[in-house]
Design an enzyme around this catalytic site. Structure first.
Site, short mmCIF file in Angstrom:
data_model
loop_
_atom_site.label_atom_id
_atom_site.label_comp_id
_atom_site.label_asym_id
_atom_site.label_seq_id
_atom_site.Cartn_x
_atom_site.Cartn_y
_atom_site.Cartn_z
N ASP A 20 0.82 -1.20 0.00
CA ASP A 20 0.00 0.00 0.00
C ASP A 20 0.86 1.26 0.00
OD1 ASP A 20 -2.41 1.35 -0.03
OD2 ASP A 20 -2.67 1.30 2.14
N GLY A 23 0.10 5.28 -4.64
CA GLY A 23 -0.52 6.52 -5.09
C GLY A 23 -0.17 7.70 -4.21
N HIS A 37 2.94 3.51 -8.96
CA HIS A 37 2.86 2.09 -9.31
C HIS A 37 4.13 1.65 -10.05
CE1 HIS A 37 -1.17 1.98 -7.84
NE2 HIS A 37 -1.64 2.80 -8.76
N LEU A 131 12.03 -19.71 -4.65
CA LEU A 131 10.92 -18.93 -4.11
C LEU A 131 9.71 -19.01 -5.02
CD1 LEU A 131 9.92 -16.71 -2.02
CD2 LEU A 131 10.68 -15.05 -3.74
N SER A 196 -7.88 -5.39 4.76
CA SER A 196 -8.44 -5.07 3.45
C SER A 196 -8.83 -6.28 2.60
CB SER A 196 -7.45 -4.18 2.67
OG SER A 196 -7.26 -2.95 3.33
N GLU A 207 1.28 -13.66 11.99
CA GLU A 207 1.80 -12.50 12.72
C GLU A 207 1.64 -11.27 11.82
OE1 GLU A 207 2.98 -12.52 15.90
OE2 GLU A 207 2.32 -14.62 15.92
#
Length: 247
Positions: A20, A23, A37, A131, A196, A207
């Site tokens: 987050d 913007g 972005h 990964l 969210s 956690e």
């Protein structure tokens, strides 16, 4: 998968991140939101590298929520284009670093050009064994749980499963994350204190680490601090501290 399997790990096996602040980062600099972005893509690259170096097995990034479709069309279009271009550009490095790309969400809503580029990268990195970079695109937890319930109902009506034996394990099999462990650590950048609509089922015992740092400014050092805090916490999963410590 049961998160308590990872009780003794000091490095989280699965880290989920709500990225987050893109913007707001741009607006604070007098830039268009889309520039945030673009810069956020650079952060994805360095945090993917940091996660791999730290021994994290799964990294799930909340890249675009179902609610984000309600943002201004210009921003949505720019972001969809950026996601497709960035993934295609990063594919050689993902392969070089043995990173496997996957994605979850209601992706059929995405523009075909971006979706085809994503699927191309998924195919090209499918052999990688390091990964697992999992992008949550056009995703929300309520959508996912409702979709799982719908498919369970369809299979029950078809006689494939017995409704009387549906339990948590059954539901987990129908979730989009059925093949990977639940997140051990949830990181949110940008300063807000909420989850969210992200992986609501899966983060039941994760956690939480919240930071005011906007995603474009989130560094490898910031990521390692989150991992350090995780390693210093006692995960009890409903037990007492004495039970966890065996005392």
């Amino acid at each position: 998968m049961n998160a308590s399997e990872n009780t003794n790990r000091k490095v989280p096996r699965h880290v989920a991140i709500i990225m987050d602040g893109n913007g707001r980062w741009a607006q604070a600099r007098g830039l268009d939101r889309s520039e945030g972005h673009v810069e956020g893509v650079n952060t994805v690259r360095r945090i993917t590298e940091a996660a791999s170096e730290a021994g994290v097995d799964f990294l799930t990034l909340y890249a675009f929520s179902t609610e984000n479709w309600n943002r201004p069309k210009e921003e949505v279009d720019a972001l969809m284009h950026l996601i497709g271009i960035a993934i295609e550009r990063e594919t050689p490095d993902l392969i070089k670093n043995n990173v496997r790309l996957t994605m979850i969400g209601d992706v059929e809503r995405m523009p075909i050009e971006a979706l085809e580029r994503l699927r191309g990268c998924i195919a090209k990195t499918s052999h990688c064994t390091g990964l697992n970079l999992n992008l949550a695109l056009s995703y929300s937890a309520r959508w996912e749980i409702a979709d799982a319930a719908r498919r369970i109902a369809i299979d029950a009506a078809a006689g494939k499963i017995d409704p009387s034996v549906v339990d948590e394990a059954t539901v987990e099999k129908y979730l989009s994350t059925s093949s990977i462990p639940d997140p051990d650590l949830l990181i949110r950048t940008g300063g807000d204190m909420r989850v969210s609509n992200f992986l609501l089922w899966q983060i039941a015992y994760a956690e939480l680490y919240m930071t005011p740092v906007f995603w474009p400014d989130f560094t490898k050092a910031d990521f390692m601090e989150a991992l350090t805090q995780f390693g210093n916490r006692e995960r009890r999963f409903g037990l007492t501290g004495e039970q966890v410590r065996g005392s």
